[in-house]
Design a protein around this motif. Structure first.
Motif, mmCIF file in Angstrom:
data_model
loop_
_atom_site.group_PDB
_atom_site.id
_atom_site.type_symbol
_atom_site.label_atom_id
_atom_site.label_comp_id
_atom_site.label_asym_id
_atom_site.label_seq_id
_atom_site.Cartn_x
_atom_site.Cartn_y
_atom_site.Cartn_z
ATOM 1 N N ALA A 135 -41.074 -104.831 -69.792
ATOM 2 C CA ALA A 135 -41.267 -105.384 -71.135
ATOM 3 C C ALA A 135 -40.668 -106.781 -71.219
ATOM 4 O O ALA A 135 -40.858 -107.483 -72.213
ATOM 5 C CB ALA A 135 -40.597 -104.478 -72.170
ATOM 6 N N TYR A 136 -39.932 -107.196 -70.160
ATOM 7 C CA TYR A 136 -39.177 -108.448 -70.249
ATOM 8 C C TYR A 136 -39.387 -109.387 -69.070
ATOM 9 O O TYR A 136 -38.640 -110.333 -68.890
ATOM 10 C CB TYR A 136 -37.666 -108.138 -70.324
ATOM 11 N N ALA A 137 -40.365 -109.138 -68.247
ATOM 12 C CA ALA A 137 -40.513 -109.936 -67.026
ATOM 13 C C ALA A 137 -40.802 -111.397 -67.353
ATOM 14 O O ALA A 137 -41.675 -111.702 -68.156
ATOM 15 C CB ALA A 137 -41.624 -109.361 -66.161
ATOM 16 N N ASN A 138 -40.033 -112.302 -66.714
ATOM 17 C CA ASN A 138 -40.318 -113.733 -66.866
ATOM 18 C C ASN A 138 -41.180 -114.207 -65.703
ATOM 19 O O ASN A 138 -41.436 -113.460 -64.761
ATOM 20 C CB ASN A 138 -39.018 -114.544 -66.965
ATOM 21 N N GLU A 139 -41.601 -115.451 -65.775
ATOM 22 C CA GLU A 139 -42.546 -115.968 -64.780
ATOM 23 C C GLU A 139 -41.949 -115.963 -63.375
ATOM 24 O O GLU A 139 -42.633 -115.655 -62.401
ATOM 25 C CB GLU A 139 -42.975 -117.391 -65.165
ATOM 26 N N ASP A 140 -40.663 -116.280 -63.256
ATOM 27 C CA ASP A 140 -40.023 -116.295 -61.935
ATOM 28 C C ASP A 140 -39.987 -114.900 -61.320
ATOM 29 O O ASP A 140 -40.219 -114.726 -60.119
ATOM 30 C CB ASP A 140 -38.598 -116.850 -62.044
ATOM 31 N N THR A 141 -39.693 -113.890 -62.159
ATOM 32 C CA THR A 141 -39.650 -112.509 -61.675
ATOM 33 C C THR A 141 -41.029 -112.064 -61.225
ATOM 34 O O THR A 141 -41.185 -111.392 -60.199
ATOM 35 C CB THR A 141 -39.131 -111.560 -62.772
ATOM 36 N N ILE A 142 -42.049 -112.418 -61.997
ATOM 37 C CA ILE A 142 -43.422 -112.041 -61.654
ATOM 38 C C ILE A 142 -43.816 -112.675 -60.312
ATOM 39 O O ILE A 142 -44.382 -112.009 -59.444
ATOM 40 C CB ILE A 142 -44.391 -112.479 -62.765
ATOM 41 N N LYS A 143 -43.487 -113.957 -60.121
ATOM 42 C CA LYS A 143 -43.815 -114.632 -58.863
ATOM 43 C C LYS A 143 -43.087 -113.992 -57.686
ATOM 44 O O LYS A 143 -43.659 -113.796 -56.609
ATOM 45 C CB LYS A 143 -43.465 -116.124 -58.960
ATOM 46 N N GLU A 144 -41.799 -113.657 -57.898
ATOM 47 C CA GLU A 144 -41.029 -113.012 -56.833
ATOM 48 C C GLU A 144 -41.634 -111.665 -56.480
ATOM 49 O O GLU A 144 -41.767 -111.304 -55.297
ATOM 50 C CB GLU A 144 -39.569 -112.821 -57.266
ATOM 51 N N ALA A 145 -42.026 -110.896 -57.520
ATOM 52 C CA ALA A 145 -42.601 -109.566 -57.292
ATOM 53 C C ALA A 145 -43.922 -109.663 -56.536
ATOM 54 O O ALA A 145 -44.162 -108.904 -55.592
ATOM 55 C CB ALA A 145 -42.804 -108.860 -58.627
ATOM 56 N N GLU A 146 -44.772 -110.582 -56.937
ATOM 57 C CA GLU A 146 -46.078 -110.703 -56.301
ATOM 58 C C GLU A 146 -45.955 -111.237 -54.872
ATOM 59 O O GLU A 146 -46.676 -110.801 -53.980
ATOM 60 C CB GLU A 146 -46.990 -111.586 -57.144
ATOM 61 N N SER A 147 -45.017 -112.158 -54.648
ATOM 62 C CA SER A 147 -44.823 -112.669 -53.288
ATOM 63 C C SER A 147 -44.234 -111.608 -52.377
ATOM 64 O O SER A 147 -44.425 -111.641 -51.156
ATOM 65 C CB SER A 147 -43.925 -113.911 -53.302
ATOM 66 N N ALA A 148 -43.524 -110.631 -52.970
ATOM 67 C CA ALA A 148 -42.946 -109.532 -52.184
ATOM 68 C C ALA A 148 -43.949 -108.412 -51.939
ATOM 69 O O ALA A 148 -43.646 -107.471 -51.214
ATOM 70 C CB ALA A 148 -41.707 -108.976 -52.885
ATOM 71 N N GLY A 149 -45.133 -108.515 -52.559
ATOM 72 C CA GLY A 149 -46.180 -107.549 -52.255
ATOM 73 C C GLY A 149 -46.623 -106.661 -53.393
ATOM 74 O O GLY A 149 -47.415 -105.743 -53.184
ATOM 75 N N ALA A 150 -46.147 -106.914 -54.620
ATOM 76 C CA ALA A 150 -46.610 -106.106 -55.761
ATOM 77 C C ALA A 150 -48.077 -106.393 -56.034
ATOM 78 O O ALA A 150 -48.514 -107.541 -55.968
ATOM 79 C CB ALA A 150 -45.786 -106.417 -57.005
ATOM 80 N N TYR A 151 -48.831 -105.349 -56.328
ATOM 81 C CA TYR A 151 -50.231 -105.535 -56.686
ATOM 82 C C TYR A 151 -50.327 -106.306 -58.000
ATOM 83 O O TYR A 151 -51.233 -107.103 -58.201
ATOM 84 C CB TYR A 151 -50.929 -104.188 -56.820
ATOM 85 N N ALA A 152 -49.405 -106.028 -58.913
ATOM 86 C CA ALA A 152 -49.400 -106.707 -60.211
ATOM 87 C C ALA A 152 -48.094 -106.390 -60.918
ATOM 88 O O ALA A 152 -47.371 -105.461 -60.540
ATOM 89 C CB ALA A 152 -50.581 -106.254 -61.067
ATOM 90 N N VAL A 153 -47.785 -107.185 -61.945
ATOM 91 C CA VAL A 153 -46.674 -106.877 -62.843
ATOM 92 C C VAL A 153 -47.277 -106.692 -64.226
ATOM 93 O O VAL A 153 -47.820 -107.634 -64.807
ATOM 94 C CB VAL A 153 -45.621 -108.007 -62.860
ATOM 95 N N LEU A 154 -47.194 -105.470 -64.748
ATOM 96 C CA LEU A 154 -47.811 -105.130 -66.021
ATOM 97 C C LEU A 154 -46.759 -105.054 -67.124
ATOM 98 O O LEU A 154 -45.590 -104.764 -66.862
ATOM 99 C CB LEU A 154 -48.540 -103.785 -65.917
ATOM 100 N N SER A 155 -47.198 -105.306 -68.351
ATOM 101 C CA SER A 155 -46.285 -105.241 -69.482
ATOM 102 C C SER A 155 -46.320 -103.862 -70.125
ATOM 103 O O SER A 155 -47.310 -103.138 -70.030
ATOM 104 C CB SER A 155 -46.656 -106.309 -70.517
ATOM 105 N N LYS A 156 -45.217 -103.493 -70.743
ATOM 106 C CA LYS A 156 -45.147 -102.252 -71.502
ATOM 107 C C LYS A 156 -45.602 -102.531 -72.929
ATOM 108 O O LYS A 156 -45.376 -103.616 -73.453
ATOM 109 C CB LYS A 156 -43.706 -101.718 -71.523
ATOM 110 N N PRO A 157 -46.197 -101.539 -73.617
ATOM 111 C CA PRO A 157 -46.568 -100.220 -73.098
ATOM 112 C C PRO A 157 -47.775 -100.313 -72.171
ATOM 113 O O PRO A 157 -48.611 -101.208 -72.315
ATOM 114 C CB PRO A 157 -46.899 -99.432 -74.361
ATOM 115 N N LEU A 158 -47.855 -99.383 -71.230
ATOM 116 C CA LEU A 158 -48.927 -99.408 -70.247
ATOM 117 C C LEU A 158 -50.292 -99.135 -70.869
ATOM 118 O O LEU A 158 -50.412 -98.329 -71.797
ATOM 119 C CB LEU A 158 -48.674 -98.362 -69.160
ATOM 120 N N ASN A 159 -51.285 -99.812 -70.330
ATOM 121 C CA ASN A 159 -52.677 -99.514 -70.662
ATOM 122 C C ASN A 159 -53.122 -98.411 -69.702
ATOM 123 O O ASN A 159 -53.492 -98.674 -68.561
ATOM 124 C CB ASN A 159 -53.523 -100.776 -70.475
ATOM 125 N N PHE A 160 -53.072 -97.160 -70.160
ATOM 126 C CA PHE A 160 -53.314 -96.040 -69.251
ATOM 127 C C PHE A 160 -54.768 -95.953 -68.792
ATOM 128 O O PHE A 160 -55.038 -95.488 -67.685
ATOM 129 C CB PHE A 160 -52.881 -94.716 -69.895
#
Length: 247
Positions: A80-105
């Motif tokens: 619910a709080y991811a900033n742009e730097d965190t998203i870039k770090e996550a994606e560069s580490a191999g995350a398929y995506a960073v999604l916001s809460k609440p989830l779109n099920f």
């Protein structure tokens, strides 16, 4: 699909697991990054949904450890709080995506359906032996495969159900595969089409024309199956990432 749900909020874990179980998946719960890493090592899931901000190691750090243990594991991070730097770090580490809460099920369920390889690959070739061999090999890798020997029926095949990609021979009797490619492009502009041919020199002009029309790539017969598997997996991962990016 066996889905590992990792979050320090037990209510979110329960709700997510309940929805996944109702929809026919097997949901596994973990309440910290450390526990999630252990679950991946002891009971490998097909996919991980994991919060980024948790006590102890973060979701990004946990993901790095998970991918060290299982390099091809699909991991989707949630916050619910991811900033742009965190998203870039996550994606560069191999995350398929960073999604916001609440989830779109609904989107998550569509993602899992595609991850399960429910979509099919259409092989278009006038050589029935090649079609059968390729279908058998791809089926063994978990893909659904349809084959077509008549180029004029390709568009109607595409209308029947969703196709992840088309493997299209460039020499279809009297028909040039680039003509089929052009028809596919006109109706399905983003559909990945992998051209194949056993006539690299003879079909050089057609190969170049196919690239200009928008073919994904061209492979040469006799096919190196590892190269084909790599291309198809690359297409599938891009589709999955695009689906999640549409949230």
């Amino acid at each position: 699909m066996k889905v590992l749900v990792v979050d320090d909020d037990r209510r979110i874990v329960k709700t997510t697991c309940d929805i996944l179980n109702v929809k026919g998946h097997e949901a596994i719960a973990a309440y910290s990054g450390e526990e999630g890493v252990e679950k991946v090592k002891s009971d490998r899931p097909d996919c991980v949904l994991m919060d980024i901000r948790m006590p102890g190691i973060s979701g990004v750090e946990a993901m790095k450890e998970m991918r060290a243990a299982v390099p091809d594991l699909p991991i989707v991070l949630v916050s619910a709080y991811a900033n742009e730097d965190t998203i870039k770090e996550a994606e560069s580490a191999g995350a398929y995506a960073v999604l916001s809460k609440p989830l779109n099920f609904q989107m998550i369920l569509s993602f899992l359906s595609m991850l399960r390889k429910e979509e099919s690959i259409l092989v278009v070739d006038d050589d029935p032996g090649f079609c059968k061999t390729l279908k058998d090999i791809l089926t063994m890798r978990g893909y659904r495969v349809d084959t077509e020997s008549e180029p004029q029926k390709v568009l109607s095949d595409l209308e029947k159900d969703y196709k992840l990609a088309i493997v299209l021979d460039l020499k279809l009797g009297s028909v040039n595969g680039t003509d089929v490619l052009r028809e596919v492009r006109a109706k399905y502009p983003t559909k990945p089409v992998v051209l194949v041919t056993g006539y690299r020199e003879e079909m050089a002009n057609s190969i170049e024309k196919g690239r200009r029309i928008g073919a994904y790539t061209c492979l040469y017969k006799p096919l190196e199956m590892d190269a084909l598997f790599h291309v198809i997996e690359e297409i599938r991962i891009k589709k999955l990432q695009n689906l999640l990016a549409s949230e």
